[in-house]
Design an enzyme around this catalytic site. Structure first.
Site, PDB file in Angstrom:
ATOM      1  N   ALA A   1      -6.831  17.943  -0.186  1.00 46.68           N
ATOM      2  CA  ALA A   1      -7.864  17.667  -1.221  1.00 46.68           C
ATOM      3  C   ALA A   1      -7.664  16.475  -1.949  1.00 46.68           C
ATOM      4  CB  ALA A   1      -8.017  18.615  -2.418  1.00 46.68           C
ATOM      5  N   GLY A   2      -7.486  15.273  -0.880  1.00 49.52           N
ATOM      6  CA  GLY A   2      -7.043  14.013  -1.481  1.00 49.52           C
ATOM      7  C   GLY A   2      -8.429  13.094  -1.641  1.00 49.52           C
TER       8      GLY A   2
ATOM      9  N   GLY B   1     -10.218  14.112   1.892  1.00 46.00           N
ATOM     10  CA  GLY B   1     -10.894  15.697   1.993  1.00 46.00           C
ATOM     11  C   GLY B   1     -11.686  15.833   0.629  1.00 46.00           C
TER      12      GLY B   1
ATOM     13  N   ASN C   1      -1.987  13.628   4.288  1.00 42.85           N
ATOM     14  CA  ASN C   1      -1.688  12.691   4.342  1.00 42.85           C
ATOM     15  C   ASN C   1      -0.772  12.341   5.646  1.00 42.85           C
ATOM     16  OD1 ASN C   1      -0.393  14.715   2.627  1.00 42.85           O
ATOM     17  ND2 ASN C   1       1.170  13.446   2.203  1.00 42.85           N
TER      18      ASN C   1
ATOM     19  N   SER D   1      -7.505  13.160   9.235  1.00 41.20           N
ATOM     20  CA  SER D   1      -6.658  12.207   9.026  1.00 41.20           C
ATOM     21  C   SER D   1      -6.518  11.372  10.199  1.00 41.20           C
ATOM     22  CB  SER D   1      -5.248  12.972   8.892  1.00 41.20           C
ATOM     23  OG  SER D   1      -5.232  13.803   8.022  1.00 41.20           O
TER      24      SER D   1
ATOM     25  N   PHE E   1     -14.086   6.954   8.221  1.00 44.98           N
ATOM     26  CA  PHE E   1     -14.244   5.516   7.781  1.00 44.98           C
ATOM     27  C   PHE E   1     -14.545   4.831   6.515  1.00 44.98           C
ATOM     28  CE2 PHE E   1     -14.799   5.921  12.586  1.00 44.98           C
ATOM     29  CZ  PHE E   1     -13.965   5.091  13.026  1.00 44.98           C
TER      30      PHE E   1
ATOM     31  N   GLU F   1     -12.458   3.315  -0.165  1.00 43.27           N
ATOM     32  CA  GLU F   1     -12.271   3.759  -1.652  1.00 43.27           C
ATOM     33  C   GLU F   1     -13.501   3.046  -2.444  1.00 43.27           C
ATOM     34  OE1 GLU F   1      -8.420   4.697  -2.837  1.00 43.27           O
ATOM     35  OE2 GLU F   1      -8.114   5.469  -0.751  1.00 43.27           O
TER      36      GLU F   1
ATOM     37  N   CYS G   1      -3.782   2.632   3.587  1.00 41.87           N
ATOM     38  CA  CYS G   1      -4.094   2.614   5.030  1.00 41.87           C
ATOM     39  C   CYS G   1      -3.661   1.567   5.912  1.00 41.87           C
ATOM     40  CB  CYS G   1      -5.364   3.342   5.612  1.00 41.87           C
ATOM     41  SG  CYS G   1      -5.452   4.953   4.884  1.00 41.87           S
TER      42      CYS G   1
ATOM     43  N   LYS H   1       0.013   0.827   6.791  1.00 42.65           N
ATOM     44  CA  LYS H   1       0.452   1.963   7.299  1.00 42.65           C
ATOM     45  C   LYS H   1      -0.267   2.128   8.936  1.00 42.65           C
ATOM     46  CE  LYS H   1      -2.168   6.131   6.501  1.00 42.65           C
ATOM     47  NZ  LYS H   1      -2.822   6.533   7.556  1.00 42.65           N
TER      48      LYS H   1
HETATM   49  P1  NAD Z   1      -4.086  11.952   0.087  1.00 44.45           P
HETATM   50  O1  NAD Z   1      -2.494  11.848   0.030  1.00 44.45           O
HETATM   51  O2  NAD Z   1      -4.759  11.574  -1.033  1.00 44.45           O
HETATM   52  O3  NAD Z   1      -4.296  13.509   0.338  1.00 44.45           O
HETATM   53  C1  NAD Z   1      -3.515  14.304   1.143  1.00 44.45           C
HETATM   54  C2  NAD Z   1      -3.490  15.732   0.569  1.00 44.45           C
HETATM   55  O4  NAD Z   1      -3.049  16.479   1.546  1.00 44.45           O
HETATM   56  C3  NAD Z   1      -2.511  15.795  -0.641  1.00 44.45           C
HETATM   57  O5  NAD Z   1      -3.156  16.226  -1.557  1.00 44.45           O
HETATM   58  C4  NAD Z   1      -1.406  16.805   0.080  1.00 44.45           C
HETATM   59  O6  NAD Z   1      -0.718  17.484  -1.257  1.00 44.45           O
HETATM   60  C5  NAD Z   1      -2.309  17.754   0.771  1.00 44.45           C
HETATM   61  N1  NAD Z   1      -1.313  18.409   1.932  1.00 44.45           N
HETATM   62  C6  NAD Z   1      -0.492  17.844   2.614  1.00 44.45           C
HETATM   63  N2  NAD Z   1      -0.145  18.738   3.657  1.00 44.45           N
HETATM   64  C7  NAD Z   1      -0.824  19.748   3.193  1.00 44.45           C
HETATM   65  C8  NAD Z   1      -0.482  21.238   4.027  1.00 44.45           C
HETATM   66  N3  NAD Z   1       0.179  21.700   4.929  1.00 44.45           N
HETATM   67  N4  NAD Z   1      -1.460  22.170   3.323  1.00 44.45           N
HETATM   68  C9  NAD Z   1      -2.360  21.711   2.270  1.00 44.45           C
HETATM   69  N5  NAD Z   1      -2.478  20.551   2.000  1.00 44.45           N
HETATM   70  C10 NAD Z   1      -1.566  19.415   2.249  1.00 44.45           C
HETATM   71  O7  NAD Z   1      -4.410  11.052   1.591  1.00 44.45           O
HETATM   72  P2  NAD Z   1      -5.912  10.672   1.810  1.00 44.45           P
HETATM   73  O8  NAD Z   1      -5.801   9.301   1.096  1.00 44.45           O
HETATM   74  O9  NAD Z   1      -7.041  11.518   1.582  1.00 44.45           O
HETATM   75  O10 NAD Z   1      -5.745  10.406   3.251  1.00 44.45           O
HETATM   76  C11 NAD Z   1      -5.692  11.376   4.252  1.00 44.45           C
HETATM   77  C12 NAD Z   1      -5.709  10.996   5.510  1.00 44.45           C
HETATM   78  O11 NAD Z   1      -7.150  10.372   5.834  1.00 44.45           O
HETATM   79  C13 NAD Z   1      -4.616  10.029   6.008  1.00 44.45           C
HETATM   80  O12 NAD Z   1      -4.545  10.084   7.559  1.00 44.45           O
HETATM   81  C14 NAD Z   1      -5.427   8.598   5.746  1.00 44.45           C
HETATM   82  O13 NAD Z   1      -4.905   7.725   6.579  1.00 44.45           O
HETATM   83  C15 NAD Z   1      -6.745   8.946   6.366  1.00 44.45           C
HETATM   84  N6  NAD Z   1      -7.793   8.150   5.577  1.00 44.45           N
HETATM   85  C16 NAD Z   1      -7.717   7.673   4.327  1.00 44.45           C
HETATM   86  C17 NAD Z   1      -8.729   6.881   3.785  1.00 44.45           C
HETATM   87  C18 NAD Z   1      -8.603   6.462   2.175  1.00 44.45           C
HETATM   88  O14 NAD Z   1      -9.620   5.855   1.891  1.00 44.45           O
HETATM   89  N7  NAD Z   1      -7.809   6.901   1.539  1.00 44.45           N
HETATM   90  C19 NAD Z   1      -9.900   6.711   4.510  1.00 44.45           C
HETATM   91  C20 NAD Z   1      -9.845   7.036   5.783  1.00 44.45           C
HETATM   92  C21 NAD Z   1      -8.963   7.564   6.570  1.00 44.45           C
HETATM   93  C1  UGA Z   2     -10.123   0.720   4.424  1.00 49.80           C
HETATM   94  C2  UGA Z   2     -11.575   0.636   5.439  1.00 49.80           C
HETATM   95  O1  UGA Z   2     -12.238  -0.607   5.043  1.00 49.80           O
HETATM   96  C3  UGA Z   2     -12.037   2.021   5.781  1.00 49.80           C
HETATM   97  O2  UGA Z   2     -12.983   1.723   6.854  1.00 49.80           O
HETATM   98  C4  UGA Z   2     -11.086   2.954   6.218  1.00 49.80           C
HETATM   99  O3  UGA Z   2     -11.622   4.147   6.296  1.00 49.80           O
HETATM  100  C5  UGA Z   2      -9.811   2.891   5.077  1.00 49.80           C
HETATM  101  O4  UGA Z   2      -9.192   1.633   5.013  1.00 49.80           O
HETATM  102  C6  UGA Z   2      -8.886   3.848   5.296  1.00 49.80           C
HETATM  103  O5  UGA Z   2      -8.451   4.201   6.683  1.00 49.80           O
HETATM  104  O6  UGA Z   2      -8.040   4.372   4.551  1.00 49.80           O
HETATM  105  P1  UGA Z   2     -10.229   0.893   1.769  1.00 49.80           P
HETATM  106  O7  UGA Z   2      -8.650   0.687   2.100  1.00 49.80           O
HETATM  107  O8  UGA Z   2     -10.391   1.946   1.153  1.00 49.80           O
HETATM  108  O9  UGA Z   2     -10.689   0.904   3.184  1.00 49.80           O
HETATM  109  O10 UGA Z   2     -10.738  -0.469   1.231  1.00 49.80           O
HETATM  110  P2  UGA Z   2     -11.017  -1.905   1.802  1.00 49.80           P
HETATM  111  O11 UGA Z   2     -12.406  -2.144   1.087  1.00 49.80           O
HETATM  112  O12 UGA Z   2     -11.106  -1.857   3.235  1.00 49.80           O
HETATM  113  O13 UGA Z   2     -10.007  -2.798   1.118  1.00 49.80           O
HETATM  114  C7  UGA Z   2      -8.740  -2.602   1.501  1.00 49.80           C
HETATM  115  C8  UGA Z   2      -7.991  -3.979   0.766  1.00 49.80           C
HETATM  116  O14 UGA Z   2      -8.620  -5.033   1.451  1.00 49.80           O
HETATM  117  C9  UGA Z   2      -8.084  -4.126  -0.541  1.00 49.80           C
HETATM  118  O15 UGA Z   2      -7.144  -4.452  -1.309  1.00 49.80           O
HETATM  119  C10 UGA Z   2      -9.246  -5.117  -0.864  1.00 49.80           C
HETATM  120  O16 UGA Z   2      -9.219  -5.730  -2.011  1.00 49.80           O
HETATM  121  C11 UGA Z   2      -8.916  -6.131   0.244  1.00 49.80           C
HETATM  122  N1  UGA Z   2      -9.926  -7.050   0.749  1.00 49.80           N
HETATM  123  C12 UGA Z   2     -11.030  -6.268   1.605  1.00 49.80           C
HETATM  124  C13 UGA Z   2      -9.992  -7.999   0.913  1.00 49.80           C
HETATM  125  O17 UGA Z   2      -8.820  -8.727   0.097  1.00 49.80           O
HETATM  126  N2  UGA Z   2     -10.812  -8.983   1.100  1.00 49.80           N
HETATM  127  C14 UGA Z   2     -12.049  -8.506   1.753  1.00 49.80           C
HETATM  128  O18 UGA Z   2     -12.993  -9.146   2.120  1.00 49.80           O
HETATM  129  C15 UGA Z   2     -12.083  -6.900   1.739  1.00 49.80           C
END
Ligand code: NAD
Ligand code: UGA
Length: 468
Positions: free
Chosen positions: A13-14, A17, A94, A134, A169, A172, A279, A282
């Site tokens: 639920a991050g 999710g 995560n 993920s 994709f 945030e 991300c 990582k």
């Molecule tokens: P997050 O840490 O915010 O959330 C993940 C959640 O999963 C946590 O709350 C954790 O407690 C829970 N969890 C872990 N193991 C578990 C289990 N076994 N059962 C139930 N819950 C469990 O992470 P996030 O930012 O939501 O990212 C999740 C995935 O999505 C990552 O692989 C990340 O790379 C990818 N992703 C993130 C973004 C983003 O903008 N944050 C965008 C695209 C893709």
């Molecule tokens: C990024 C990607 O844009 C998403 O498509 C992807 O799903 C996500 O990662 C992921 O896999 O987690 P996010 O990290 O939420 O999204 O935000 P971005 O808008 O991409 O910004 C990332 C970082 O780059 C920030 O620190 C932002 O300030 C910086 N940034 C972005 C710049 O410095 N310049 C830019 O022109 C754009």
């Protein structure tokens, strides 16, 4: 005939999710969705009647939660029951970089993915479609399939699993907009019935032309590649920002000039303090790890440079601040505006603010940090991690609830996040209450230098020829 999905369970639920399931629930009232998590406090926050207490700040999210929660969207810690009832399970846990052991600093720690797969293997009933949401190393679907098979070896009940890759994709800060109107939806897999069932969900609000089907490995690798390409553009423009400062060019003008070339395009050319977020780094480190695993060292060295420039940019900014303040920030008050990794989110993971603040604290600075959405505890946790990495700093920091207190008697203000409200601040008042000679370091170029022309404060903007 299409396999109809009636119940979805999302594990995790991050930041992904929560918003992703909220949008699916909103667009598909016929589907019941339960988002589960092992983190009890997080689930409680998702269920809080006060919507300002949701665990994630994302514009537009609260309205959707209000509409869907207790209708067809539920947040729960009852993982077993939710998995058992589901026809489709999204894994949205995560996947951080490993901190120790083999591959530390590069490889993804898959322990949460493995735990999820084991839970699914154990509790699921009948036919279940597992969707990787993920971001995962290429070929993880194979691992998930192996786990599901091995958990079920001795199980006589009839379970059937199908694994799909459906990377997310969203960015945030614009997550709801991105989810409602994505550039594309990528589905990787082999089982046509499962692919069509997932596609059917998206077709409730997304045009079919936007759905792209690939094999599993292309889908997994496309996600890593997309993030690497985006991060690479940021490092490219940040590298040029330093050259602009040295030569009298202006990085914003250069970005505009090159961005008008359709082949280059104008997005992701904003110079700044380096990319943050959970991300980009990582995923590139993971790409580097995978390349090395396959003996592709030139490829891994290429991507390593994208991360190197990012680190360099952050230290470069800290060093610029220290040099401008007569070579020392020891016991000087500095106001820090913005701690989240970008605007419109409360997420601080890998925020450039962490490294810049740590550099300044190491030099003995007295930081007063203001951010409209980040809490004091978040800052404490982020700076504590750095501290525990043996960066023994002697400065101190204070959390400020308003920007004026952060500026009073300060020698400098450092803008690290591009929050809109910073542009509307009363910079005249800020300048008047600072200690002279004062500085504003605008690492995001959000201020209009013309508005500040008459103030006594020195203004430094990243990537522009500034008066030194
Ligand atoms: P997050 O840490 O915010 O959330 C993940 C959640 O999963 C946590 O709350 C954790 O407690 C829970 N969890 C872990 N193991 C578990 C289990 N076994 N059962 C139930 N819950 C469990 O992470 P996030 O930012 O939501 O990212 C999740 C995935 O999505 C990552 O692989 C990340 O790379 C990818 N992703 C993130 C973004 C983003 O903008 N944050 C965008 C695209 C893709
Ligand atoms: C990024 C990607 O844009 C998403 O498509 C992807 O799903 C996500 O990662 C992921 O896999 O987690 P996010 O990290 O939420 O999204 O935000 P971005 O808008 O991409 O910004 C990332 C970082 O780059 C920030 O620190 C932002 O300030 C910086 N940034 C972005 C710049 O410095 N310049 C830019 O022109 C754009």
């Amino acid at each position: 005939m299409i396999y109809k999905i009636r119940k979805i369970c999302c594990i995790g639920a991050g930041y992904v999710g929560g918003p992703t399931m909220a949008v699916i629930a909103d667009k598909c009232p016929q589907i019941d969705i339960t988002v589960v998590d092992i983190n009890k406090e997080r689930i409680e926050a998702w269920n809080d009647s006060d919507l300002s207490k949701l665990p994630i700040y994302e514009p537009g999210l609260d309205e959707i939660i209000k509409r869907c929660r207790n209708r067809n969207l539920e947040f729960s810690t009852n993982i077993k029951e939710s998995i058992a009832k589901a026809d489709m399970i999204f894994i949205s846990v995560n996947t951080p970089t490993k901190k120790k052991g083999f591959g530390a600093g590069q490889a993804v720690d898959l322990k949460w993915v493995e735990a999820s797969a084991r839970q699914v293997g154990e509790y699921a009933r009948g036919k279940t479609i597992i969707v990787e949401k993920s971001t995962l190393p290429v070929r993880t679907a194979e691992t998930i399939k192996n786990i599901l098979q091995s958990v079920n070896k001795n199980n006589k009940s009839s379970k059937y699993f199908s694994v799909l890759s459906n990377p997310e994709f969203l960015s945030e800060g614009t997550a709801i907009k991105d989810l409602e109107n994505p550039d594309r939806v990528l589905i990787g897999g082999e089982d046509i019935e499962a692919i069509e069932a997932l596609e059917e969900i998206y077709l409730n609000w997304i045009d079919k032309s936007k759905v792209l089907r690939t094999n599993l490995w292309s889908s997994e690798l496309s996600k890593l590649t997309a993030n690497a390409f985006l991060a690479q553009r940021i490092s490219s423009i940040n590298a040029m920002s330093a050259l602009c400062e040295a030569t009298g060019a202006n990085v914003n003008e250069v970005a505009e000039a090159i961005g008008l070339d359709k082949r280059i395009g104008k997005n992701f050319l904003k110079a700044g303090p380096g990319f943050g977020g959970s991300c980009f780094k990582k995923d590139i480190m993971n790409l580097i790890y995978i390349c090395n695993l396959y003996g592709l060292h030139e490829v891994s060295n290429y991507w390593q440079k994208v991360v190197d420039i990012n680190n360099w940019q952050q230290h470069r900014i800290s060093s610029k601040i220290i040099r401008s303040l007569f070579g020392t920030v020891n016991e000087k008050k500095l106001g820090i505006y913005g701690f989240s990794f970008k605007a419109n989110t409360n997420d601080t993971r890998e925020s450039p603010a962490i490294q810049i603040c740590t550099d300044l604290l190491e030099e003995g600075a007295n930081l007063h940090i203001y951010d409209p959405k980040v809490t004091s505890i978040q800052i404490q946790n982020e700076l504590k991690i750095k501290h525990s990495e043996n960066l023994d700093y002697c400065g101190k920091w204070t959390y400020e609830k308003n920007y004026i207190d952060a500026a009073k008697d300060a020698d400098a203000i450092v803008i690290i996040t591009e929050w809109d409200e910073f542009k509307r601040f009363n910079w005249h008042e800020i300048s008047n209450i600072m200690r002279s000679p004062s500085w504003i370091f605008d690492t995001r170029c959000i201020l209009d230098p013309k508005d500040l022309e008459k103030l006594s404060t020195n203004l430094w903007q990243l990537g522009t020829s500034n008066k030194d």
